[in-house]
Design a protein around this motif. Structure first.
Motif, PDB file in Angstrom:
ATOM      1  N   ARG A 341       0.845  -1.199   0.000  1.00 54.60           N
ATOM      2  CA  ARG A 341       0.000   0.000   0.000  1.00 54.60           C
ATOM      3  C   ARG A 341       0.878   1.246   0.000  1.00 54.60           C
ATOM      4  O   ARG A 341       1.909   1.298   0.667  1.00 54.60           O
ATOM      5  CB  ARG A 341      -0.898  -0.018   1.234  1.00 54.60           C
ATOM      6  N   SER A 342       0.449   2.251  -0.735  1.00 52.56           N
ATOM      7  CA  SER A 342       1.149   3.539  -0.755  1.00 52.56           C
ATOM      8  C   SER A 342       0.335   4.556   0.032  1.00 52.56           C
ATOM      9  O   SER A 342      -0.792   4.900  -0.348  1.00 52.56           O
ATOM     10  CB  SER A 342       1.362   4.029  -2.189  1.00 52.56           C
ATOM     11  N   VAL A 343       0.903   5.020   1.126  1.00 56.66           N
ATOM     12  CA  VAL A 343       0.271   5.991   2.006  1.00 56.66           C
ATOM     13  C   VAL A 343       1.154   7.228   2.021  1.00 56.66           C
ATOM     14  O   VAL A 343       2.383   7.141   1.996  1.00 56.66           O
ATOM     15  CB  VAL A 343       0.110   5.423   3.434  1.00 56.66           C
ATOM     16  N   SER A 344       0.554   8.400   2.080  1.00 48.94           N
ATOM     17  CA  SER A 344       1.316   9.650   2.023  1.00 48.94           C
ATOM     18  C   SER A 344       2.322   9.733   3.162  1.00 48.94           C
ATOM     19  O   SER A 344       2.127   9.162   4.244  1.00 48.94           O
ATOM     20  CB  SER A 344       0.365  10.845   2.082  1.00 48.94           C
ATOM     21  N   LEU A 345       3.402  10.460   2.919  1.00 51.34           N
ATOM     22  CA  LEU A 345       4.418  10.671   3.946  1.00 51.34           C
ATOM     23  C   LEU A 345       3.828  11.383   5.144  1.00 51.34           C
ATOM     24  O   LEU A 345       4.206  11.120   6.296  1.00 51.34           O
ATOM     25  CB  LEU A 345       5.580  11.471   3.360  1.00 51.34           C
ATOM     26  N   ASN A 346       2.876  12.277   4.904  1.00 52.71           N
ATOM     27  CA  ASN A 346       2.222  12.997   5.996  1.00 52.71           C
ATOM     28  C   ASN A 346       1.499  12.028   6.937  1.00 52.71           C
ATOM     29  O   ASN A 346       1.634  12.108   8.164  1.00 52.71           O
ATOM     30  CB  ASN A 346       1.234  14.014   5.432  1.00 52.71           C
ATOM     31  N   THR A 347       0.719  11.104   6.373  1.00 55.77           N
ATOM     32  CA  THR A 347      -0.013  10.149   7.213  1.00 55.77           C
ATOM     33  C   THR A 347       0.924   9.159   7.886  1.00 55.77           C
ATOM     34  O   THR A 347       0.730   8.811   9.059  1.00 55.77           O
ATOM     35  CB  THR A 347      -1.061   9.406   6.367  1.00 55.77           C
ATOM     36  N   ARG A 348       1.946   8.709   7.185  1.00 51.48           N
ATOM     37  CA  ARG A 348       2.909   7.797   7.813  1.00 51.48           C
ATOM     38  C   ARG A 348       3.563   8.453   9.030  1.00 51.48           C
ATOM     39  O   ARG A 348       3.723   7.828  10.079  1.00 51.48           O
ATOM     40  CB  ARG A 348       3.977   7.388   6.800  1.00 51.48           C
ATOM     41  N   GLY A 349       3.915   9.727   8.907  1.00 50.05           N
ATOM     42  CA  GLY A 349       4.497  10.432  10.039  1.00 50.05           C
ATOM     43  C   GLY A 349       3.499  10.664  11.152  1.00 50.05           C
ATOM     44  O   GLY A 349       3.825  10.528  12.338  1.00 50.05           O
ATOM     45  N   GLN A 416      -1.566  21.707  27.190  1.00 51.58           N
ATOM     46  CA  GLN A 416      -1.218  21.321  25.823  1.00 51.58           C
ATOM     47  C   GLN A 416      -1.884  20.000  25.478  1.00 51.58           C
ATOM     48  O   GLN A 416      -2.125  19.160  26.352  1.00 51.58           O
ATOM     49  CB  GLN A 416       0.298  21.163  25.659  1.00 51.58           C
ATOM     50  N   ALA A 417      -2.146  19.837  24.199  1.00 45.87           N
ATOM     51  CA  ALA A 417      -2.684  18.559  23.720  1.00 45.87           C
ATOM     52  C   ALA A 417      -2.370  18.405  22.245  1.00 45.87           C
ATOM     53  O   ALA A 417      -2.264  19.396  21.505  1.00 45.87           O
ATOM     54  CB  ALA A 417      -4.187  18.461  23.962  1.00 45.87           C
ATOM     55  N   ILE A 418      -2.196  17.167  21.823  1.00 44.62           N
ATOM     56  CA  ILE A 418      -2.009  16.837  20.406  1.00 44.62           C
ATOM     57  C   ILE A 418      -3.019  15.755  20.065  1.00 44.62           C
ATOM     58  O   ILE A 418      -3.107  14.734  20.737  1.00 44.62           O
ATOM     59  CB  ILE A 418      -0.583  16.352  20.119  1.00 44.62           C
ATOM     60  N   VAL A 419      -3.777  15.999  18.993  1.00 43.00           N
ATOM     61  CA  VAL A 419      -4.831  15.074  18.570  1.00 43.00           C
ATOM     62  C   VAL A 419      -4.474  14.510  17.204  1.00 43.00           C
ATOM     63  O   VAL A 419      -4.108  15.260  16.288  1.00 43.00           O
ATOM     64  CB  VAL A 419      -6.202  15.780  18.502  1.00 43.00           C
ATOM     65  N   GLY A 420      -4.577  13.202  17.057  1.00 42.73           N
ATOM     66  CA  GLY A 420      -4.387  12.554  15.762  1.00 42.73           C
ATOM     67  C   GLY A 420      -5.717  12.041  15.229  1.00 42.73           C
ATOM     68  O   GLY A 420      -6.398  11.268  15.905  1.00 42.73           O
ATOM     69  N   TYR A 421      -6.076  12.473  14.030  1.00 40.89           N
ATOM     70  CA  TYR A 421      -7.324  12.032  13.382  1.00 40.89           C
ATOM     71  C   TYR A 421      -6.952  11.330  12.082  1.00 40.89           C
ATOM     72  O   TYR A 421      -6.154  11.847  11.283  1.00 40.89           O
ATOM     73  CB  TYR A 421      -8.221  13.237  13.094  1.00 40.89           C
ATOM     74  N   TYR A 422      -7.554  10.158  11.850  1.00 40.66           N
ATOM     75  CA  TYR A 422      -7.212   9.358  10.673  1.00 40.66           C
ATOM     76  C   TYR A 422      -8.502   8.822  10.034  1.00 40.66           C
ATOM     77  O   TYR A 422      -9.352   8.255  10.726  1.00 40.66           O
ATOM     78  CB  TYR A 422      -6.306   8.182  11.057  1.00 40.66           C
ATOM     79  N   ARG A 423      -8.638   9.008   8.722  1.00 36.84           N
ATOM     80  CA  ARG A 423      -9.777   8.471   7.980  1.00 36.84           C
ATOM     81  C   ARG A 423      -9.235   7.546   6.896  1.00 36.84           C
ATOM     82  O   ARG A 423      -8.424   7.962   6.056  1.00 36.84           O
ATOM     83  CB  ARG A 423     -10.587   9.612   7.354  1.00 36.84           C
ATOM     84  N   ILE A 424      -9.698   6.296   6.909  1.00 36.43           N
ATOM     85  CA  ILE A 424      -9.142   5.311   5.986  1.00 36.43           C
ATOM     86  C   ILE A 424      -9.632   5.541   4.562  1.00 36.43           C
ATOM     87  O   ILE A 424      -8.842   5.731   3.639  1.00 36.43           O
ATOM     88  CB  ILE A 424      -9.498   3.877   6.447  1.00 36.43           C
ATOM     89  N   LEU A 486      -6.346   9.539   4.902  1.00 37.07           N
ATOM     90  CA  LEU A 486      -6.155  10.922   5.339  1.00 37.07           C
ATOM     91  C   LEU A 486      -5.766  10.975   6.807  1.00 37.07           C
ATOM     92  O   LEU A 486      -6.254  10.188   7.629  1.00 37.07           O
ATOM     93  CB  LEU A 486      -7.459  11.702   5.144  1.00 37.07           C
ATOM     94  N   SER A 487      -4.901  11.903   7.151  1.00 35.91           N
ATOM     95  CA  SER A 487      -4.594  12.162   8.567  1.00 35.91           C
ATOM     96  C   SER A 487      -4.549  13.665   8.808  1.00 35.91           C
ATOM     97  O   SER A 487      -4.189  14.439   7.917  1.00 35.91           O
ATOM     98  CB  SER A 487      -3.260  11.541   8.962  1.00 35.91           C
ATOM     99  N   ARG A 488      -4.945  14.046  10.022  1.00 42.53           N
ATOM    100  CA  ARG A 488      -4.863  15.451  10.434  1.00 42.53           C
ATOM    101  C   ARG A 488      -4.360  15.488  11.878  1.00 42.53           C
ATOM    102  O   ARG A 488      -4.793  14.687  12.719  1.00 42.53           O
ATOM    103  CB  ARG A 488      -6.218  16.123  10.337  1.00 42.53           C
ATOM    104  N   ILE A 489      -3.448  16.387  12.149  1.00 45.53           N
ATOM    105  CA  ILE A 489      -2.912  16.590  13.496  1.00 45.53           C
ATOM    106  C   ILE A 489      -3.379  17.949  14.002  1.00 45.53           C
ATOM    107  O   ILE A 489      -3.179  18.979  13.336  1.00 45.53           O
ATOM    108  CB  ILE A 489      -1.372  16.521  13.511  1.00 45.53           C
ATOM    109  N   PHE A 490      -4.031  17.959  15.167  1.00 53.00           N
ATOM    110  CA  PHE A 490      -4.497  19.195  15.784  1.00 53.00           C
ATOM    111  C   PHE A 490      -3.632  19.463  17.022  1.00 53.00           C
ATOM    112  O   PHE A 490      -3.513  18.596  17.906  1.00 53.00           O
ATOM    113  CB  PHE A 490      -5.966  19.071  16.197  1.00 53.00           C
TER     114      PHE A 490
END
Length: 495
Positions: A341-349, A416-424, A486-490
């Motif tokens: 599978r090829s996943v973006s570098l952003n989501t892998r990180g 402080q807080a860091i949130v990881g959101y991921y949509r397959i 998709l991934s998003r970091i808040f």
């Protein structure tokens, strides 16, 4: 929980350790968090009784407890420990069989600010004749009813520690390993939770065996609906004609166990001689990721499967028992070696952030844009690794239950807080969605990077949430990347 060993004993000692975790809010890791012990207080009254120094003149026949502020180390075995004397108290109960000249020492340790009880067992035979030890219980707990779900972490190579929930029923439900190590298939852990228990509220009890070899863990419900829990190591089962040519026949049943003790001894020598070195354990990926190995190497490789999408499940399941600082997590090359599978570098990180973080790829094959992204990821992780390692971790949406995974970590002072959101997978015309957070200070105002400057109060973010608008909900001007995986970091900062 139980140990089962088949061995002849002559002036020998066997030990084992079980850690029990009790938490009414199981979304949080119990490491370093101030929670009243509550349900484990009844053990304290044993403190007044002395422990006998020998088998003779020992007072009451069956049990002699002693109370100590220290946790005794277990020679040759991993064990829980404290950094300050006031962090825990220990009760030792000695059980004596004068006829067989045997003594069993049970050691219970209460962590004063954590909902944790640990137990170790020591069997000592001081007689002159050999005896055969057929079975020894590491731990046994009886509960008054069966209205629990049994949570286990199951899988195989490349998909370790996936969450499985099964309602208890009459009979025996078990997990085990006969592979000579704790294995990829079943982690030496059982959780019992009420059906209504959520990530944030409810009754839950966890049991971990601090051992890296063969084991059996089981829950038995009798015909009166009483539940009993077992975890055991097994020293007399063969995976592939396991034996030692250099030892006598009576020794052969102990080969598996002696092998594990040899590993522990080697780790003890290495960590003692090189205390500044951080050792990471690995056994075909996550084949021996257990509390026993983590005692010596607090960082472990949790799976050879480095695909970011698959890692969501592996890391989520592992987080049920272990903190982020234990989890080896890397950004690897694409197409992925295991899934293609090829996943973006952003989501892998973004997935690897929630672990120890690292790279395993040929950087010379990256484009200039990808190299710039790597620099940004490293800069972000250097700034955030203290929060990742010592913060409180929350699981907000499970990859085992839907298309989205959400988790977050927040600082102890809630600033402080860091949130990881991921949509397959991407959906079409999906509507607006809200991401409700947890663990924030309801009265503090938080600014979220890239979401404007006005900020949001903690109660707003927990009760109303962040609106996840992008092109799938009709916002065609959104700058959120399109496509699957998709991934998003808040990133949240309090004023």
């Amino acid at each position: 929980m139980s140990d089962e060993s088949h061995t002849n004993m002559n002036s020998t000692m066997l030990t084992s350790t079980v850690a029990i975790f009790i938490d009414q809010k199981i979304n949080r890791h119990i490491f370093g968090i101030e929670i009243a012990p509550g349900s484990v207080e009844p053990f304290i009254p044993f403190s007044a009784w002395p422990c006998p120094p020998s088998l003779s003149g020992c007072g009451p026949k069956h049990a002699q407890p002693i109370f100590s502020p220290l946790i005794n180390t277990l020679e040759g075995l991993p064990a829980t420990y404290v950094e300050e004397e006031n962090e825990a108290d220990t009760v030792r109960i000695c059980l004596i069989d004068k006829t067989l000249s045997c003594q069993v020492e049970l050691q219970y340790t209460l962590f004063n600010q954590l909902p944790v009880l640990t137990r170790s067992m020591k069997i000592i035979h001081s007689g002159t004749e050999k005896i055969r030890l057929e079975a020894a219980m590491s731990f046994s707990l009886e509960l008054p009813d069966k209205e629990y779900e049994m949570l286990t972490l199951t899988g195989a190579w490349g998909r370790e520690r996936h969450i499985q929930n099964v309602p208890l029923h009459q009979g025996i439900q078990s997990i085990y390993s006969l592979r000579g190590h704790s294995s990829h298939n079943y982690n030496p852990f059982i959780g019992l939770k009420r059906k209504e228990t959520t990530e944030f509220l409810g009754e839950a009890i966890g049991f971990s065996l601090v051992y890296s070899g063969n084991f059996l863990a089981q829950a038995e419900v009798d015909t009166y609906d009483v539940t009993r829990i077992y975890v055991k190591w097994d020293m007399n089962r063969s995976m592939s004609e396991v034996f030692s040519q250099g030892r006598e026949c009576d020794f052969q049943g102990r080969v598996y166990h002696q092998y594990i003790l040899g590993i522990y001894e080697l780790y003890e020598r290495l960590t003692s001689k090189f205390p500044e070195v951080l050792f990471e354990s690995c056994a075909s990926g996550g084949g021996r990721f257990d509390p026993g190995m983590l005692y010596y190497s607090p960082q472990g490789w949790i799976s050879d499967n480095t695909d970011a999408v698959e890692r969501l499940k592996t890391q989520y399941g592992t987080s049920m028992v272990h903190p982020l600082s234990n989890m080896g997590s890397h950004v690897s090359a694409v197409p992925n070696h295991q899934t293609s599978r090829s996943v973006s570098l952003n989501t892998r990180g973004s997935v690897a952030y929630f672990g120890t973080f690292g790279y395993e790829l040929d950087i010379s094959q990256l484009s200039d844009e990808e190299k710039a992204t790597v620099q940004e990821q490293i800069t972000f992780m250097k700034k955030s690794r203290g929060l990742m390692a010592r913060g409180t971790f929350y699981r907000l949406a499970s990859p085992f239950q839907g298309n989205e995974t959400v988790w977050m970590v927040r600082s102890r002072d809630r600033s402080q807080a860091i949130v990881g959101y991921y949509r397959i997978l991407t959906k079409v015309n999906d509507g607006y969605r809200r991401l409700k957070l947890a663990g924030l200070d309801p009265h503090k105002k938080y600014r979220i990077a890239h979401l404007g400057e006005h900020g949001y109060f903690g109660d707003e973010l927990m009760e109303i949430g962040i609106v996840l608008n992008d092109h799938t909900s009709g916002d065609y001007h959104s700058k959120v990347p399109r496509g699957d995986f998709l991934s998003r970091i808040f990133i949240l900062e309090a004023d």
